[in-house]
Design an enzyme around this catalytic site. Structure first.
Site, mmCIF file in Angstrom:
data_model
loop_
_atom_site.group_PDB
_atom_site.id
_atom_site.type_symbol
_atom_site.label_atom_id
_atom_site.label_comp_id
_atom_site.label_asym_id
_atom_site.label_seq_id
_atom_site.Cartn_x
_atom_site.Cartn_y
_atom_site.Cartn_z
ATOM 1 C CG ASP A 71 -0.136 33.625 38.476
ATOM 2 O OD1 ASP A 71 -1.320 34.315 37.968
ATOM 3 O OD2 ASP A 71 -0.930 32.517 38.608
ATOM 4 C CE1 TYR A 73 4.712 32.524 47.270
ATOM 5 C CE2 TYR A 73 3.553 35.044 48.419
ATOM 6 C CZ TYR A 73 4.499 34.167 47.773
ATOM 7 O OH TYR A 73 5.433 34.627 48.384
ATOM 8 C CG PHE A 84 8.170 37.852 45.645
ATOM 9 C CD1 PHE A 84 8.440 36.315 45.257
ATOM 10 C CD2 PHE A 84 8.463 38.336 44.207
ATOM 11 C CE1 PHE A 84 8.990 35.929 43.682
ATOM 12 C CE2 PHE A 84 8.840 37.734 43.238
ATOM 13 C CZ PHE A 84 9.084 37.052 43.000
ATOM 14 C CG HIS A 193 11.128 32.862 40.172
ATOM 15 N ND1 HIS A 193 11.439 32.479 40.956
ATOM 16 C CD2 HIS A 193 10.167 33.920 39.681
ATOM 17 C CE1 HIS A 193 10.085 32.501 41.559
ATOM 18 N NE2 HIS A 193 9.805 34.092 40.613
#
Length: 227
Positions: A71, A73, A84, A193
């Site tokens: 997704d 942020y 990221f 992750h």
């Protein structure tokens, strides 16, 4: 953004050509309408002119690496269309702090004071989120609306049309996309992750960045300058 269409003019021409058939499919029309209505009713991230940033910065024929997020942020000012990554001046999120920590440990270099990863994207690192938009403060709010069908096609397109790409799949969600990739012609690197909840379970110490550059070099491709 037009009243009835998402503005795909930001997408590089190599992608426009490869994805042309997607833009006429029923799911895309329904997704467009949903997203347009969402922008009218809620605060949505990223801003509409940044939804397709990853396809603008990284043409299809330049891709060396794919880093898959889930997704965007969902806090004000963070999302700008690259997984990221955050714009200059925005506090570096915890997952990216761990990514930087792993790079510094793996290949050396000073940890940057900015979380903007445009310089990766310009070197051929596709920073792709599986879902390209999100409601403010509501993680996962635009999942299962059609974005995943689009981005799955993107992953398959890269696998089919390109040679010797490194796919970094971090976390169970990203690892679930492995079946879309031809592992005979590409390198798939898997790890937990980089989130603080899971980074210590094997992301830190995974060595993905040195492994990527070794692989690229072995196929006569320029290595990525990570830091």
């Amino acid at each position: 953004m037009q009243d009835s269409h998402l503005d795909t003019s930001y997408i590089d021409t190599t992608w426009q050509k490869a994805l042309l058939s997607e833009f006429s499919k029923t799911y895309w029309t329904e997704l467009e309408q949903f997203i347009i209505n969402e922008y009218k009713r809620h605060a949505i991230f990223p801003t509409s002119d940044r939804i397709f940033n990853c396809f603008s910065y990284t043409p299809l024929d330049s891709i060396k690496v794919v880093i898959l997020g889930q997704d965007p942020y969902h806090k004000e000012g963070q999302a700008h269309g690259l997984s990221f990554s955050v714009p200059h001046g925005i506090k570096i999120p915890p997952s990216l702090q761990n990514i930087y920590k792993e790079i510094a440990s793996d290949i050396g270099g000073a940890i940057p004071n900015s979380g903007n990863l445009e310089h990766w994207a310009q070197q051929g690192v596709l920073l792709l989120n599986s879902t390209l938009t999100v409601q403010s403060g509501n993680a996962g709010s635009h999942q299962k609306k059609g974005w995943e069908q689009f981005t799955d096609t993107v992953i398959q397109t890269i696998s089919d049309k390109n040679e010797h790409v490194v796919f970094m799949l971090w976390g169970n969600y990203a690892r679930g996309k492995k079946d879309l990739i031809d592992t005979e012609k590409h390198l798939v690197l898997e790890a937990p992750h980089p989130s603080p909840l899971s980074a210590h379970r094997g992301f830190l110490g995974c060595g993905h960045f040195s492994k990527t550059n070794t692989y690229l070099k072995s196929h006569n491709k320029k290595e990525i300058v990570w830091l």
